[in-house]
Write an enzyme that holds these catalytic residues in place. Structure first.
Site, PDB file in Angstrom:
ATOM      1  CE  LYS A  81      -3.833  -2.276   2.329  1.00 57.26           C
ATOM      2  NZ  LYS A  81      -4.460  -2.549   3.636  1.00 57.26           N
ATOM      3  CG  HIS A 130      24.439  -9.495   8.143  1.00 52.52           C
ATOM      4  ND1 HIS A 130      23.657  -9.575   9.278  1.00 52.52           N
ATOM      5  CD2 HIS A 130      24.166 -10.598   7.407  1.00 52.52           C
ATOM      6  CE1 HIS A 130      22.954 -10.705   9.216  1.00 52.52           C
ATOM      7  NE2 HIS A 130      23.246 -11.335   8.092  1.00 52.52           N
TER       8      HIS A 130
HETATM    9  C1  NCD Z   1      24.407 -13.386   4.180  1.00 50.31           C
HETATM   10  C2  NCD Z   1      23.529 -12.171   3.972  1.00 50.31           C
HETATM   11  O1  NCD Z   1      22.318 -12.275   3.945  1.00 50.31           O
HETATM   12  O2  NCD Z   1      24.137 -11.112   3.834  1.00 50.31           O
HETATM   13  N1  NCD Z   1      23.745 -14.490   4.692  1.00 50.31           N
HETATM   14  C3  NCD Z   1      23.545 -14.568   6.056  1.00 50.31           C
HETATM   15  O3  NCD Z   1      22.983 -13.699   6.652  1.00 50.31           O
HETATM   16  N2  NCD Z   1      24.056 -15.648   6.675  1.00 50.31           N
HETATM   17  C4  NCD Z   1      25.274 -13.720   3.041  1.00 50.31           C
HETATM   18  C5  NCD Z   1      24.649 -13.926   1.694  1.00 50.31           C
HETATM   19  O4  NCD Z   1      23.452 -13.868   1.495  1.00 50.31           O
HETATM   20  O5  NCD Z   1      25.439 -14.198   0.773  1.00 50.31           O
END
Ligand code: NCD
Length: 304
Positions: A81, A130
C-alpha cells in the site's frame, strides 16, 4: 547497548561481554529458558533469509520469548500500500519489545532506529552492513584460535556488495596487529570507505587478485557468495574463486575456512569433511550469539 545498527558501535569490551554471555548460555542453556518471558520480538524481513531469521527466532524462543514475524515484508500489506519504513516501524514497535530488521536500503537500520520506540537489530541493511553476523563470525574465530590479536584473515568473493565482509572488517579493526587480505575480482573490490576505515585504524589491508597471493599460513579464509541480486549490470563477473579440497590443501593445517552461507559454487562440497571447514559450526554459533545479544538488550531494557 540499545540498538544494534552497525559494527562502528562496538568496542572490544562489548564483544568480550557478548562472548562471555554466549559461552554461559552454551554451557547452561536451561538457566536462560525463561530469561525473555513475556517479551515479544518482531522479525521484519524485506529481503529473503533462512539462517538469520530462523536463528533469531530460535534464539527468542529458547530464551522463553515470543516471536511475531513477516517472512516477506515487501509483500506485506503496508508495503504494497506504499507505507514508508518509518511508519511501519512506528506501528510494529507498538506491538513488540524489539524489532529485527532486514531491508535493502543501506540506511534502513538507522532510519528505523530514529523513529522506533523499541530496540532495532540490523539483520542486514542492503549492501551495507550485517553486524550480528560479524559478531558471530568473530566469536567463531575466537573459538578456533583462542585470540584475535595478531591474526591474518583473508576475505574472499564479493567484497563490494558483501555486507558480512563490511561488518567483519570493522570488528577486526578493533584488534591489534591484524592483517587482512582481500581476494576479489577487480570490480568487486572492497569499497574505498572500508579500506580507508582500516587504514585509519592501522590495519594492514592487502588487495589480491589470485589465490596464491594469500600466504598459505593465513589463519582464516572467509569466503562469500557473489551477491548477484545486487547487480544492476549483469556484465559483472559472477564466476568464483573456488575453494575445493585441492585449493584448501595449499593452506596450512591450521587455516580455518568460514562462510556466512548460503554458499553456491565458491566452496566445493569435497571440503565439507575437512576439519578446517567450520562454516556449519559458525552458523550454529550464530543462534547462541543472537541469544546473547537479545538477552543483553532486552534484560537491560526491562531493568532500565
Ligand atoms: C548473508 C547475507 O544475507 O548477507 N547471509 C547470512 O545472513 N548468513 C550472506 C549472503 O546472502 O550471501
Amino acid at each position: 547497548m540499545y540498538h544494534v545498527l552497525s559494527c562502528d558501535q562496538f568496542s572490544r569490551a562489548d564483544l568480550e561481554g557478548i562472548f562471555r554471555l554466549t559461552d554461559n548460555i552454551r554451557a547452561q542453556p536451561r538457566a536462560f529458558r525463561t530469561a525473555l518471558a513475556g517479551k515479544i520480538v518482531a522479525t521484519v524481513f524485506y529481503e529473503p533469509s533462512t539462517r538469520t531469521r530462523l536463528s533469531f527466532e530460535a534464539a527468542v524462543l529458547r530464551l522463553g520469548g515470543t516471536v511475531i514475524s513477516t517472512e516477506n515484508a515487501k509483500e506485506m500489506s503496508s508495503a504494497i500500500k506504499g507505507e514508508s519504513l518509518p511508519d511501519t516501524i512506528r506501528v510494529i514497535g507498538g506491538y513488540c519489545d524489539a524489532i529485527v530488521l532486514r531491508h535493502p536500503d543501506i540506511r534502513s537500520a538507522e532510519d528505523a532506529a530514529r523513529v522506533s520506540q523499541v530496540p532495532v537489530l540490523n539483520a542486514g541493511s542492503g549492501s551495507g552492513e550485517h553486524p550480528t553476523q560479524a559478531v558471530l563470525d568473530v566469536y567463531t574465530i575466537y573459538q578456533y584460535k583462542q585470540k584475535i590479536d595478531g591474526l591474518k584473515v583473508a576475505v574472499l568473493g564479493d567484497l563490494l556488495f558483501g555486507r558480512t565482509v563490511h561488518s567483519l572488517v570493522k570488528l577486526l579493526a578493533l584488534y591489534e596487529d591484524i592483517t587482512i587480505y582481500g581476494l576479489s575480482h577487480d570490480v568487486l573490490s572492497l569499497p574505498e570507505d572500508y579500506s580507508a576505515y582500516l587504514e585509519a585504524r592501522g590495519i594492514r589491508y592487502i588487495p589480491c587478485r589470485s589465490l596464491p597471493e594469500i600466504p598459505p599460513e593465513v589463519d582464516v579464509l572467509y569466503h562469500t557468495r557473489t551477491q548477484t541480486e545486487r547487480f544492476a549490470n549483469t556484465d559483472l563477473p559472477i564466476e568464483e574463486f573456488v575453494i575445493d579440497k585441492k585449493a584448501l590443501d595449499y593452506f596450512s593445517p591450521h587455516t580455518i575456512l568460514m562462510h556466512p552461507l548460503p554458499r553456491r559454487n565458491e566452496i566445493a562440497p569435497d571440503v565439507d569433511g575437512d576439519r578446517r571447514a567450520v562454516f556449519f559450526a559458525q552458523s550454529h554459533y550464530g543462534m547462541y550469539v543472537r541469544m546473547s545479544l537479545l538477552h543483553s538488550i532486552l534484560k537491560q531494557d526491562s531493568e532500565g
